[in-house]
Structure formats: structure tokens, C-alpha cells
Design a protein around this motif. Structure first.
Motif, PDB file in Angstrom:
ATOM      1  N   THR A   1       0.820  -1.236  -0.166  1.00  0.00           N
ATOM      2  CA  THR A   1      -0.031   0.062   0.052  1.00  0.00           C
ATOM      3  C   THR A   1       0.819   1.413   0.118  1.00  0.00           C
ATOM      4  N   LEU A   2       1.808   1.347   0.794  1.00  0.00           N
ATOM      5  CA  LEU A   2       2.728   2.516   1.056  1.00  0.00           C
ATOM      6  C   LEU A   2       3.518   2.622  -0.521  1.00  0.00           C
ATOM      7  N   GLU A   3       4.088   1.528  -1.029  1.00  0.00           N
ATOM      8  CA  GLU A   3       4.696   1.815  -2.340  1.00  0.00           C
ATOM      9  C   GLU A   3       3.738   2.063  -3.438  1.00  0.00           C
ATOM     10  N   LYS A   4       2.462   2.069  -3.238  1.00  0.00           N
ATOM     11  CA  LYS A   4       1.379   2.335  -4.356  1.00  0.00           C
ATOM     12  C   LYS A   4       1.336   3.764  -4.364  1.00  0.00           C
ATOM     13  N   PHE A   5       1.693   4.458  -3.048  1.00  0.00           N
ATOM     14  CA  PHE A   5       1.499   5.786  -2.882  1.00  0.00           C
ATOM     15  C   PHE A   5       3.053   6.327  -3.509  1.00  0.00           C
ATOM     16  N   THR A   6       4.111   5.824  -2.839  1.00  0.00           N
ATOM     17  CA  THR A   6       5.593   6.270  -3.054  1.00  0.00           C
ATOM     18  C   THR A   6       5.935   6.203  -4.487  1.00  0.00           C
ATOM     19  N   LEU A   7       5.820   5.106  -5.134  1.00  0.00           N
ATOM     20  CA  LEU A   7       6.551   4.848  -6.434  1.00  0.00           C
ATOM     21  C   LEU A   7       5.967   5.833  -7.655  1.00  0.00           C
ATOM     22  N   PRO A   8       4.617   5.976  -7.724  1.00  0.00           N
ATOM     23  CA  PRO A   8       4.036   6.981  -8.779  1.00  0.00           C
ATOM     24  C   PRO A   8       4.465   8.552  -8.124  1.00  0.00           C
ATOM     25  N   SER A   9       4.461   8.599  -7.008  1.00  0.00           N
ATOM     26  CA  SER A   9       4.943   9.969  -6.652  1.00  0.00           C
ATOM     27  C   SER A   9       6.114  10.456  -6.815  1.00  0.00           C
ATOM     28  N   LEU A  10       7.204   9.380  -6.640  1.00  0.00           N
ATOM     29  CA  LEU A  10       8.564   9.482  -7.094  1.00  0.00           C
ATOM     30  C   LEU A  10       8.785   9.977  -8.176  1.00  0.00           C
ATOM     31  N   ILE A  11       8.201   9.148  -8.939  1.00  0.00           N
ATOM     32  CA  ILE A  11       8.188   9.276 -10.597  1.00  0.00           C
ATOM     33  C   ILE A  11       7.749  10.425 -11.028  1.00  0.00           C
ATOM     34  N   LYS A  12       6.520  10.972 -10.505  1.00  0.00           N
ATOM     35  CA  LYS A  12       6.120  12.478 -10.872  1.00  0.00           C
ATOM     36  C   LYS A  12       7.169  13.423 -10.538  1.00  0.00           C
ATOM     37  N   ALA A  13       7.907  13.561  -9.220  1.00  0.00           N
ATOM     38  CA  ALA A  13       8.914  14.215  -8.880  1.00  0.00           C
ATOM     39  C   ALA A  13      10.173  14.678 -10.118  1.00  0.00           C
ATOM     40  N   ALA A  14      10.627  13.135 -10.128  1.00  0.00           N
ATOM     41  CA  ALA A  14      11.694  12.995 -11.067  1.00  0.00           C
ATOM     42  C   ALA A  14      11.210  13.467 -12.620  1.00  0.00           C
ATOM     43  N   ARG A  15      10.021  13.281 -13.174  1.00  0.00           N
ATOM     44  CA  ARG A  15       9.535  13.426 -14.519  1.00  0.00           C
ATOM     45  C   ARG A  15       9.217  14.895 -14.761  1.00  0.00           C
ATOM     46  N   ASP A  16       8.319  15.483 -13.929  1.00  0.00           N
ATOM     47  CA  ASP A  16       7.580  16.622 -13.699  1.00  0.00           C
ATOM     48  C   ASP A  16       8.348  17.804 -13.010  1.00  0.00           C
ATOM     49  N   GLY A  17       9.169  17.453 -11.850  1.00  0.00           N
ATOM     50  CA  GLY A  17       9.816  18.443 -11.008  1.00  0.00           C
ATOM     51  C   GLY A  17       9.052  19.025 -10.026  1.00  0.00           C
ATOM     52  N   ASP A  18       8.120  18.443  -9.398  1.00  0.00           N
ATOM     53  CA  ASP A  18       7.102  18.985  -8.383  1.00  0.00           C
ATOM     54  C   ASP A  18       7.739  18.115  -7.100  1.00  0.00           C
ATOM     55  N   THR A  19       8.815  19.148  -6.524  1.00  0.00           N
ATOM     56  CA  THR A  19       9.336  18.538  -5.402  1.00  0.00           C
ATOM     57  C   THR A  19       8.698  19.029  -4.045  1.00  0.00           C
TER      58      THR A  19
END
Length: 169
Positions: free
Chosen positions: A109-127
Motif C-alpha cells: 500500500t505504501l509503495e502504491k503511493f510512493t513509487l508513482p509520486s517519486l516518478i512524478k517528482a523526477a519527471r515533472d519536477g514537483d518537489t
């Protein structure tokens, strides 16, 4: 991610196995490389240093977060649910902690939140609103450089550190 540091793990591994040990965690310059080799490592892995490189396919805001980081800019969350990760203190990290503190949250459950969020930060720059992860060693990284320049500097620094060692035992 456990509680043991790179120093203790590198030395323990070097004493325990007969295969090459690769040391990782908290290494970003020649000093760290020399320290790892002194502890018995035969190689090193540098994560955060190369994320902050020109060639890394990471948004510039993410790289800038690394350059702006202090050694206390991150903390470990996710221990309770079994998925510990070092993350930057921001809006997303508050959500991460709240999820982890929920007894019904497991690692998946935690990874379902973490991984997409991390990808968005790395791809889109919303830090600010997404998960940002990097090592504490970010505090000594002050410039985005090419991988070539980073590697050349690492070798030069390591040679310089070795040359300056004074071992009067």
C-alpha cells in the motif's frame, strides 16, 4: 534500509564474504571512496552524486533539491510498514508518514503511493507535493556536472586523499 551505517556494513561484509564488496550509501567524493576501500570494499556505488549529473534523466527541480539539501533535509519513513525509504521533508513526506502510521497500511500500500509520486517528482519536477528521495550526502553536492567530470574529479580526489594521508602509527 536498516539502521546500520555504510561504515559498519562495509566492514562487516568485507570480513564475512570472499567475494568483492561494493560499498554504497553516503559516498559522493574521493574521501568517501578511500574510506570505503580502507574498510575492505573493492568498489563503490554512488547514487545521489550521479542523480545530480547533467546526463541523469531527472527534472532540473529534483536536481536543484539535491543541491539545496542539508544533511538533515531528509528522514526515513516507512519503517512500520516494512518499506523504509529516505525522503525529503515536504508535503508528500507528511502524507507518507501518515500512511505509514496507519496500522492497516502494509508495504504494498505504501509503495502504491510512493513509487508513482517519486516518478512524478523526477519527471515533472514537483518537489513540494511529490516524494523526493536522495542520500544525506547531498549536503556536499553543490553543482550539476557531467558524468565525465564527476568521474575525473572522483579519481583525482581519491588520489589526492591517498597522497595526503599521514599514518604515523
Amino acid at each position: 534500509m536498516g539502521e546500520a551505517t555504510t561504515f559498519t556494513l562495509t566492514r562487516q561484509a568485507a570480513l564475512a564474504v570472499s567475494i568483492p564488496v561494493i560499498s554504497a550509501g553516503g559516498i559522493a567524493d574521493g574521501n568517501g571512496i578511500v574510506a570505503a576501500f580502507a574498510l575492505g570494499a573493492e568498489g563503490v556505488q554512488l547514487g545521489t552524486r550521479f542523480v545530480a549529473s547533467e546526463e541523469a534523466p531527472i527534472h532540473e527541480n529534483y536536481k536543484q533539491a539535491i543541491l539545496n539539501a542539508s544533511d538533515t533535509a531528509t528522514f526515513v519513513s516507512g519503517r512500520r510498514s516494512g518499506g523504509p525509504i529516505r525522503i525529503e521533508r515536504n508535503n508528500a513526506s507528511q502524507k507518507h508518514v501518515a500512511l505509514d502510521e496507519n496500522p492497516e497500511t502494509d508495504m504494498n500500500t505504501l509503495e502504491k503511493f510512493t513509487l508513482p509520486s517519486l516518478i512524478k517528482a523526477a519527471r515533472d519536477g514537483d518537489t513540494e507535493n511529490e516524494i523526493v528521495t536522495y542520500g544525506q550526502i547531498a549536503s556536499i553536492i553543490h553543482e550539476i556536472k557531467s558524468v565525465k567530470q564527476i568521474i575525473e574529479e572522483l579519481f583525482h580526489e581519491a588520489e589526492e586523499v591517498l597522497g595526503n594521508l599521514k599514518l604515523d602509527l
